[in-house]
Write an enzyme that holds these catalytic residues in place. Structure first.
Site, PDB file in Angstrom:
ATOM      1  N   HIS A 270       1.871  13.221  -9.221  1.00 45.63           N
ATOM      2  CA  HIS A 270       1.092  12.450  -8.520  1.00 45.63           C
ATOM      3  C   HIS A 270       0.509  11.282  -9.457  1.00 45.63           C
ATOM      4  O   HIS A 270      -0.865  11.553  -9.871  1.00 45.63           O
ATOM      5  CB  HIS A 270       0.124  13.509  -7.791  1.00 45.63           C
ATOM      6  CG  HIS A 270      -0.802  12.699  -6.884  1.00 45.63           C
ATOM      7  ND1 HIS A 270      -1.419  13.406  -5.674  1.00 45.63           N
ATOM      8  CD2 HIS A 270      -1.075  11.252  -6.806  1.00 45.63           C
ATOM      9  CE1 HIS A 270      -1.973  12.413  -5.055  1.00 45.63           C
ATOM     10  NE2 HIS A 270      -1.834  11.386  -5.610  1.00 45.63           N
TER      11      HIS A 270
ATOM     12  N   HIS B  59      -0.252   7.077  -9.512  1.00 48.41           N
ATOM     13  CA  HIS B  59       0.143   5.670  -8.775  1.00 48.41           C
ATOM     14  C   HIS B  59       0.205   4.655  -9.913  1.00 48.41           C
ATOM     15  O   HIS B  59      -0.905   4.698 -10.774  1.00 48.41           O
ATOM     16  CB  HIS B  59      -0.761   5.428  -7.746  1.00 48.41           C
ATOM     17  CG  HIS B  59      -1.225   6.405  -6.735  1.00 48.41           C
ATOM     18  ND1 HIS B  59      -0.736   5.952  -5.445  1.00 48.41           N
ATOM     19  CD2 HIS B  59      -2.008   7.463  -6.493  1.00 48.41           C
ATOM     20  CE1 HIS B  59      -0.966   6.989  -4.584  1.00 48.41           C
ATOM     21  NE2 HIS B  59      -1.671   7.882  -5.187  1.00 48.41           N
TER      22      HIS B  59
ATOM     23  N   HIS C  88       0.615  11.643   1.137  1.00 46.75           N
ATOM     24  CA  HIS C  88      -0.905  12.325   0.954  1.00 46.75           C
ATOM     25  C   HIS C  88      -1.502  12.817   2.275  1.00 46.75           C
ATOM     26  O   HIS C  88      -1.084  12.111   3.427  1.00 46.75           O
ATOM     27  CB  HIS C  88      -1.670  10.974   0.711  1.00 46.75           C
ATOM     28  CG  HIS C  88      -1.673  10.503  -0.994  1.00 46.75           C
ATOM     29  ND1 HIS C  88      -0.378  10.040  -1.307  1.00 46.75           N
ATOM     30  CD2 HIS C  88      -2.564  10.204  -1.792  1.00 46.75           C
ATOM     31  CE1 HIS C  88      -0.748   9.598  -2.601  1.00 46.75           C
ATOM     32  NE2 HIS C  88      -1.858   9.836  -2.942  1.00 46.75           N
TER      33      HIS C  88
ATOM     34  N   GLU D  79      -6.849  15.043   1.957  1.00 43.42           N
ATOM     35  CA  GLU D  79      -7.578  14.427   1.009  1.00 43.42           C
ATOM     36  C   GLU D  79      -8.799  14.307   1.411  1.00 43.42           C
ATOM     37  O   GLU D  79      -9.780  14.903   1.231  1.00 43.42           O
ATOM     38  CB  GLU D  79      -6.826  13.047   0.075  1.00 43.42           C
ATOM     39  CG  GLU D  79      -7.908  12.527  -0.981  1.00 43.42           C
ATOM     40  CD  GLU D  79      -7.397  11.306  -1.333  1.00 43.42           C
ATOM     41  OE1 GLU D  79      -6.486  10.635  -0.741  1.00 43.42           O
ATOM     42  OE2 GLU D  79      -7.617  10.741  -2.804  1.00 43.42           O
TER      43      GLU D  79
ATOM     44  N   ASP E 199      -3.262  10.876 -10.624  1.00 41.12           N
ATOM     45  CA  ASP E 199      -3.886  10.250  -9.200  1.00 41.12           C
ATOM     46  C   ASP E 199      -3.840   8.623  -9.867  1.00 41.12           C
ATOM     47  O   ASP E 199      -2.600   7.932  -9.874  1.00 41.12           O
ATOM     48  CB  ASP E 199      -4.809  10.622  -8.523  1.00 41.12           C
ATOM     49  CG  ASP E 199      -4.885  10.192  -7.228  1.00 41.12           C
ATOM     50  OD1 ASP E 199      -3.810   9.606  -6.614  1.00 41.12           O
ATOM     51  OD2 ASP E 199      -5.944  10.318  -6.442  1.00 41.12           O
ATOM     52  N   ASP E 200      -5.146   8.366 -10.463  1.00 38.04           N
ATOM     53  CA  ASP E 200      -5.253   6.933 -10.550  1.00 38.04           C
ATOM     54  C   ASP E 200      -6.063   7.134 -12.047  1.00 38.04           C
ATOM     55  O   ASP E 200      -7.185   6.615 -11.931  1.00 38.04           O
ATOM     56  CB  ASP E 200      -6.062   6.035  -9.698  1.00 38.04           C
ATOM     57  CG  ASP E 200      -5.268   5.992  -8.280  1.00 38.04           C
ATOM     58  OD1 ASP E 200      -4.278   5.244  -8.070  1.00 38.04           O
ATOM     59  OD2 ASP E 200      -5.629   6.735  -7.415  1.00 38.04           O
TER      60      ASP E 200
HETATM   61  N1  ADE Z   1      -3.577   5.166  -3.643  1.00 33.90           N
HETATM   62  C1  ADE Z   1      -3.859   5.274  -4.814  1.00 33.90           C
HETATM   63  N2  ADE Z   1      -4.569   6.296  -5.037  1.00 33.90           N
HETATM   64  C2  ADE Z   1      -4.669   6.795  -3.655  1.00 33.90           C
HETATM   65  C3  ADE Z   1      -5.446   8.112  -3.392  1.00 33.90           C
HETATM   66  N3  ADE Z   1      -6.071   8.894  -4.094  1.00 33.90           N
HETATM   67  N4  ADE Z   1      -5.526   8.423  -2.151  1.00 33.90           N
HETATM   68  C4  ADE Z   1      -4.548   7.628  -1.036  1.00 33.90           C
HETATM   69  N5  ADE Z   1      -4.154   6.158  -1.495  1.00 33.90           N
HETATM   70  C5  ADE Z   1      -4.082   5.988  -2.877  1.00 33.90           C
HETATM   71 ZN    ZN Z   2      -2.863   9.545  -4.641  1.00 32.95          ZN
END
Ligand code: ADE
Ligand code: ZN
Length: 343
Positions: A19, A21, A195, A198, A276-277
Site C-alpha cells: 500500500h 501511492h 480502499h 479508512e 501509504d504516502d
Molecule cells: N490517495 C493517496 N493516499 C490515500 C489515502 N490514504 N486514502 C485515500 N486515497 C488516497
Molecule cells: Zn492509500
C-alpha cells in the site's frame, strides 16, 4: 524483549509493501526540483514552507495538498525519477517486493498522456533494485464513466499492470459506485483491491468484498466496529493493508498508542504494515514499523506474522511468494534465542 531488540528486528526483517501511492512518495525537495525543471509555479515559497503545510485534519485536507504536489509531474523522466527514489528508499528498509499504486487520472486530467505516466513508472520498476509491480487506482470522487475511460486508456498497457484499486475521498463515494468498472477489470483478469474502512464505515468494506469482489482491503481499520465483519475477515483471511503513520496523521486514531493494529492481529486478521504516502506522513516502511514498536507492545512473533502476511497477501506468483516466505522464516529462525523470543 527490550524495545531496542524489537526495533532491530522490524528494521532488518524482509518485508513486502502492498500500500504505497507513488505520488505520495514525492518528497518536497523533488517537488521543488521538478517545478524548477518544468517551469511550474508552486503556491509555496520554499521546501520548508511546503513541509509546514503538511498539518492535516482529515483525508480531504491531505488529498488537496497531495494533488497539488503531483502537478509538477509532466514528463516520463519525472515519473521515472519519483519511482526510482521510492524504490531506493524501500530497498534501504529491507522491502524486497512492492505493489505500487498510481493514479493516472491525477495526470491525464492535466493533459499528461497516460503512456507518459505508465512508461516512466514502469521503466524505474524494471531497473530494480527490488521487485515491483503496478496497481492502477481509480479516483472515487470522479464518476464511474471517467474510471471506465481510464481503463480504456490502460488497455494497451495491461501487461504492465497487475491489478486495479480505488482511492481518494472515501466518504460519500461507496465502492458500489464502481461496480461495473470493477466487473470489467475482473473479466480482464486483473487483481482487485479497494480502499475501504479508512474514514468510511465498515459497510464500505462489505460492499468492496461483495460488490467489487476485491481480494484485499486497503486500510480496513474501521472493521473492528462490526464483530460479524471481523469474524468474516478472519475466516476468509482477507488481507488488510494497514498504514499506521497515515492513520495518525489523518486523525483516524488520535495517537499511535490508540492504533488498533495489535487488536487486528489478536482478532486473527491478515494485517500488514505499509507506508501509504510516506513523503507526507513522516516516513517509509521502517518508520512505520518503528512508530508501532515505540507506541504498542508489538512482539517478535507479531513482527514475524506481519512480515509473512505481507508476502502471503501479495499478488506474486506462487513460486516467488514461497521463496520470499522462506526468507522470512530464515530470518526469524536465525535470530539468537528465536524460540524464546517468538513465544
Ligand atoms: N490517495 C493517496 N493516499 C490515500 C489515502 N490514504 N486514502 C485515500 N486515497 C488516497
Ligand atoms: Zn492509500
Amino acid at each position: 524483549m527490550p524495545n531496542h531488540a524489537i526495533r532491530d528486528i522490524v528494521q532488518r526483517m524482509p518485508k513486502a509493501e502492498l500500500h504505497i501511492h507513488i505520488e505520495g512518495s514525492l518528497e518536497p525537495e523533488l517537488i521543488f526540483e521538478l517545478a524548477r525543471r518544468n517551469g511550474v509555479a508552486l503556491a509555496y515559497p520554499s521546501v520548508q514552507a511546503l513541509r509546514a503545510a503538511y498539518a492535516f485534519t482529515d483525508l480531504q485536507s491531505f488529498l488537496d495538498i497531495y494533488y497539488a504536489g503531483a502537478s509538477v509531474l509532466l514528463t516520463e523522466q519525472d515519473f521515472y525519477d519519483m519511482t526510482a527514489a521510492y524504490l531506493a528508499r524501500a530497498h534501504a528498509d529491507n522491502v524486497l517486493h512492492a505493489e505500487i499504486f498510481f493514479d493516472p487520472q491525477t495526470h491525464t486530467d492535466r493533459g499528461v498522456p497516460f503512456e507518459t505516466v505508465i512508461n516512466g513508472i514502469w521503466r524505474a520498476c524494471q531497473e530494480g533494485p527490488i521487485s515491483a509491480t503496478l496497481i492502477m487506482c481509480f479516483l472515487r470522487h470522479l464518476s464511474e464513466e471517467d474510471a471506465m475511460a481510464t481503463l480504456e486508456q490502460a488497455l494497451p498497457f495491461l501487461d504492465k499492470i497487475i491489478g486495479v484499486g480505488l482511492d481518494s475521498s472515501e466518504r460519500g463515494h461507496p465502492p458500489e459506485k464502481f461496480a461495473r468498472v470493477f466487473a470489467r477489470c475482473r473479466e480482464l483478469g486483473l487483481h482487485l483491491v479497494a480502499h475501504a474502512g479508512e474514514e468510511g464505515p465498515p459497510a464500505y468494506i462489505e460492499t468492496a468484498l461483495d460488490v467489487l469482489q476485491v481480494e484485499r482491503i486497503d486500510h480496513g481499520v474501521r472493521c473492528l466496529e462490526d464483530p460479524a465483519l471481523v469474524a468474516r475477515l478472519a475466516r476468509e483471511q482477507v488481507a488488510l493493508t494497514v498504514c499506521p503513520l497515515s492513520n495518525v496523521k489523518l486523525r483516524v486514531f488520535g495517537e499511535m498508542n490508540q492504533h488498533n493494529l495489535i487488536a487486528l492481529l489478536d482478532a486473527g486478521l491478515a494485517a500488514t504494515v505499509n507506508s501509504d504516502d510516506p513523503a507526507y506522513f513522516g516516513g517509509y516502511m521502517n518508520a512505520n514499523f518503528l512508530a508501532v514498536c515505540d507506541a504498542l507492545p508489538l512482539t517478535a512473533g507479531q513482527a514475524r506474522r506481519l512480515a509473512a502476511n505481507s508476502f502471503q497477501a501479495s499478488f506474486l506468483a506462487p513460486a516467488a511468494k514461497q521463496a520470499f516466505l522462506e526468507q522470512v522464516d530464515q530470518f526469524f529462525t536465525a535470530l539468537p534465542g528465536h524460540a524464546e523470543a517468538l513465544t
